[in-house]
Motif scaffolding. Structure first.
Motif, mmCIF file in Angstrom:
data_model
loop_
_atom_site.group_PDB
_atom_site.id
_atom_site.type_symbol
_atom_site.label_atom_id
_atom_site.label_comp_id
_atom_site.label_asym_id
_atom_site.label_seq_id
_atom_site.Cartn_x
_atom_site.Cartn_y
_atom_site.Cartn_z
ATOM 1 N N GLU A 99 71.193 -10.210 18.611
ATOM 2 C CA GLU A 99 71.222 -10.516 17.098
ATOM 3 C C GLU A 99 71.217 -12.179 16.914
ATOM 4 O O GLU A 99 71.688 -12.902 17.628
ATOM 5 N N GLY A 100 70.271 -12.397 16.041
ATOM 6 C CA GLY A 100 69.784 -13.892 15.789
ATOM 7 C C GLY A 100 69.199 -14.587 17.020
ATOM 8 O O GLY A 100 69.044 -15.794 16.807
ATOM 9 N N MET A 101 68.424 -13.736 17.990
ATOM 10 C CA MET A 101 67.795 -14.511 18.876
ATOM 11 C C MET A 101 66.404 -13.749 19.226
ATOM 12 O O MET A 101 66.290 -12.894 19.382
ATOM 13 N N PRO A 102 65.338 -14.745 18.777
ATOM 14 C CA PRO A 102 64.005 -14.079 18.598
ATOM 15 C C PRO A 102 63.599 -13.932 20.175
ATOM 16 O O PRO A 102 64.168 -14.393 20.937
ATOM 17 N N ALA A 103 62.867 -12.909 20.374
ATOM 18 C CA ALA A 103 62.060 -12.651 21.742
ATOM 19 C C ALA A 103 60.987 -13.654 21.916
ATOM 20 O O ALA A 103 60.003 -13.832 20.757
ATOM 21 N N LEU A 104 61.035 -14.455 22.878
ATOM 22 C CA LEU A 104 60.029 -15.490 23.197
ATOM 23 C C LEU A 104 59.006 -14.672 24.267
ATOM 24 O O LEU A 104 59.302 -14.007 25.037
ATOM 25 N N SER A 105 57.766 -15.183 24.100
ATOM 26 C CA SER A 105 56.830 -14.652 25.277
ATOM 27 C C SER A 105 56.676 -15.280 26.428
ATOM 28 O O SER A 105 56.447 -14.971 27.609
ATOM 29 N N GLY A 106 57.262 -16.654 26.482
ATOM 30 C CA GLY A 106 57.425 -17.373 27.561
ATOM 31 C C GLY A 106 58.032 -18.726 27.639
ATOM 32 O O GLY A 106 58.392 -19.066 26.400
ATOM 33 N N PRO A 107 58.287 -19.474 28.685
ATOM 34 C CA PRO A 107 59.073 -20.898 28.681
ATOM 35 C C PRO A 107 58.434 -21.818 27.854
ATOM 36 O O PRO A 107 58.897 -22.805 27.296
ATOM 37 N N GLY A 108 57.087 -21.589 27.539
ATOM 38 C CA GLY A 108 56.182 -22.736 26.670
ATOM 39 C C GLY A 108 56.885 -22.748 25.170
ATOM 40 O O GLY A 108 56.428 -23.690 24.422
ATOM 41 N N GLU A 109 57.546 -21.673 24.523
ATOM 42 C CA GLU A 109 57.871 -21.556 23.595
ATOM 43 C C GLU A 109 59.379 -21.750 23.225
ATOM 44 O O GLU A 109 60.231 -21.966 22.317
ATOM 45 N N TRP A 110 60.038 -22.365 24.290
ATOM 46 C CA TRP A 110 61.446 -22.540 24.703
ATOM 47 C C TRP A 110 61.847 -24.152 24.404
ATOM 48 O O TRP A 110 61.248 -24.820 25.186
ATOM 49 N N ASP A 111 62.501 -24.547 23.566
ATOM 50 C CA ASP A 111 63.135 -25.880 23.429
ATOM 51 C C ASP A 111 64.445 -25.674 24.125
ATOM 52 O O ASP A 111 65.576 -25.531 23.227
ATOM 53 N N ALA A 112 64.720 -25.823 25.418
ATOM 54 C CA ALA A 112 66.018 -25.647 25.945
ATOM 55 C C ALA A 112 67.117 -26.617 25.507
ATOM 56 O O ALA A 112 68.551 -26.199 25.790
ATOM 57 N N THR A 113 66.574 -27.769 25.284
ATOM 58 C CA THR A 113 67.700 -28.784 24.732
ATOM 59 C C THR A 113 68.340 -28.418 23.420
ATOM 60 O O THR A 113 69.528 -28.615 23.244
ATOM 61 N N ALA A 114 67.584 -28.000 22.483
ATOM 62 C CA ALA A 114 68.021 -27.175 21.372
ATOM 63 C C ALA A 114 68.786 -25.962 21.289
ATOM 64 O O ALA A 114 69.857 -25.615 20.657
ATOM 65 N N SER A 115 68.325 -25.052 22.329
ATOM 66 C CA SER A 115 69.006 -23.711 22.500
ATOM 67 C C SER A 115 69.077 -23.201 24.056
ATOM 68 O O SER A 115 68.094 -22.917 24.542
ATOM 69 N N PRO A 116 70.280 -23.641 24.567
ATOM 70 C CA PRO A 116 70.136 -23.261 25.947
ATOM 71 C C PRO A 116 70.002 -22.120 26.378
ATOM 72 O O PRO A 116 69.809 -21.621 27.695
ATOM 73 N N ILE A 117 70.149 -21.107 25.571
ATOM 74 C CA ILE A 117 69.965 -19.462 25.773
ATOM 75 C C ILE A 117 68.836 -19.033 24.984
ATOM 76 O O ILE A 117 68.614 -19.308 23.870
ATOM 77 N N ALA A 118 67.985 -18.550 25.706
ATOM 78 C CA ALA A 118 66.686 -17.699 25.178
ATOM 79 C C ALA A 118 66.559 -16.435 25.460
ATOM 80 O O ALA A 118 66.998 -16.140 26.781
ATOM 81 N N CYS A 119 65.907 -15.533 24.882
ATOM 82 C CA CYS A 119 65.263 -14.405 25.330
ATOM 83 C C CYS A 119 64.101 -14.241 25.311
ATOM 84 O O CYS A 119 63.409 -14.856 24.602
ATOM 85 N N PHE A 120 63.683 -13.592 26.475
ATOM 86 C CA PHE A 120 62.199 -13.605 26.912
ATOM 87 C C PHE A 120 61.730 -12.027 27.063
ATOM 88 O O PHE A 120 62.088 -11.295 27.908
ATOM 89 N N ALA A 121 60.937 -11.446 26.140
ATOM 90 C CA ALA A 121 60.398 -10.153 25.952
ATOM 91 C C ALA A 121 59.330 -9.714 25.251
ATOM 92 O O ALA A 121 58.921 -10.709 24.470
ATOM 93 N N SER A 122 58.694 -8.724 25.507
ATOM 94 C CA SER A 122 57.526 -8.385 24.664
ATOM 95 C C SER A 122 58.010 -7.259 23.757
ATOM 96 O O SER A 122 58.637 -6.357 24.008
ATOM 97 N N PRO A 123 57.530 -6.992 22.454
ATOM 98 C CA PRO A 123 58.058 -6.109 21.475
ATOM 99 C C PRO A 123 57.433 -4.769 21.954
ATOM 100 O O PRO A 123 56.075 -4.830 22.200
ATOM 101 N N THR A 124 57.751 -3.555 21.460
ATOM 102 C CA THR A 124 57.191 -2.379 21.748
ATOM 103 C C THR A 124 57.277 -1.545 20.282
ATOM 104 O O THR A 124 57.955 -2.066 19.235
#
Length: 230
Positions: free
Chosen positions: A52-77
């Motif tokens: 909930e409230g966490m978009p699925a990212l495709s890879g680390p290049g989309e992640w700003d860890a300084t702003a959001s220390p937790i991220a979800c990485f996955a591909s949609p089905t």
């Protein structure tokens, strides 16, 4: 005691397998680790539902860890679930302090028997946590267990049996003996219920009888309160 300490979670990849409570464990543990200043990547080697409230990212290049220390990485089905990220799990281990992987599926049932191709523990995993939904203890196997026929084969019981702590322990010990699973720790969720807590202790005793050496913890994953069984 923090979940990280109770479960012995090291930096790097941790895999979570089994039944009811896996996704909750990932969420609660991720928040705890992030509060300690770490970066955490949530992902799957099979399938899971979006957080909930966490978009699925495709890879680390989309992640700003300084702003959001937790991220979800996955591909949609097409079914609305999420599956293995396009970047691969090793890339996440290079980008985050901790990578928490849901490496199993149980059709939302509390208990699970594993087929030959399960679980999908990724290479490089440093810790494997087996989760059991304590609400499954005492219920009919056909209602509480994903792959009930396989469970009965492993536990040596009939199809109309109840999932007693002793039969669940027998099934897990058989899976471990076959090399199908190799958990470092077993967590029995929903054991804030006194009935489940008693069953958890009976389960831990039965598991030791089978010579299974992993530690057993029980309690509430949601409340981050676990106690040692046995």
């Amino acid at each position: 005691m923090k979940l990280q300490d109770a479960l012995g979670i090291p930096r790097g990849i941790t895999s979570v397998i089994g039944g009811g409570g896996k996704t909750t464990l990932l969420s609660v543990l991720a928040r705890e680790l992030a509060c300690g200043g770490a970066t955490v990547a949530l992902t799957t080697s099979t399938h899971f539902l979006p957080f909930e409230g966490m978009p699925a990212l495709s890879g680390p290049g989309e992640w700003d860890a300084t702003a959001s220390p937790i991220a979800c990485f996955a591909s949609p089905t097409k079914e609305g679930k999420l599956t293995v990220p396009a970047c691969g799990i090793p890339a996440l281990a290079e980008a985050a302090d901790y990578v928490l992987v849901e490496a199993d599926g149980s059709k939302r049932l509390p208990l699970k028997a594993h087929a030959d191709w399960e679980p999908a523990v990724p290479e490089g995993s440093k810790r494997c946590v087996l989760v059991l939904g304590g609400s499954g203890f005492g219920r009919p196997v056909r209602e509480a267990v994903h792959r009930p026929e396989l469970f009965c084969e492993l536990a040596g019981c009939e199809g109309d049996a109840d999932a007693t702590p002793e039969l669940v322990a027998a099934a897990i010990a058989a899976e471990a003996a076959s090399g199908r699973i190799a958990p470092d720790v077993v967590v029995i969720n929903q054991a804030e219920d006194p009935r489940v807590a008693r069953a958890a202790r009976d389960f831990a005793v039965a598991l030791r009888v089978h010579g299974f050496g992993a530690s057993v913890l029980a309690g509430s994953i949601r409340d981050a309160e676990l106690f040692a069984c046995g």
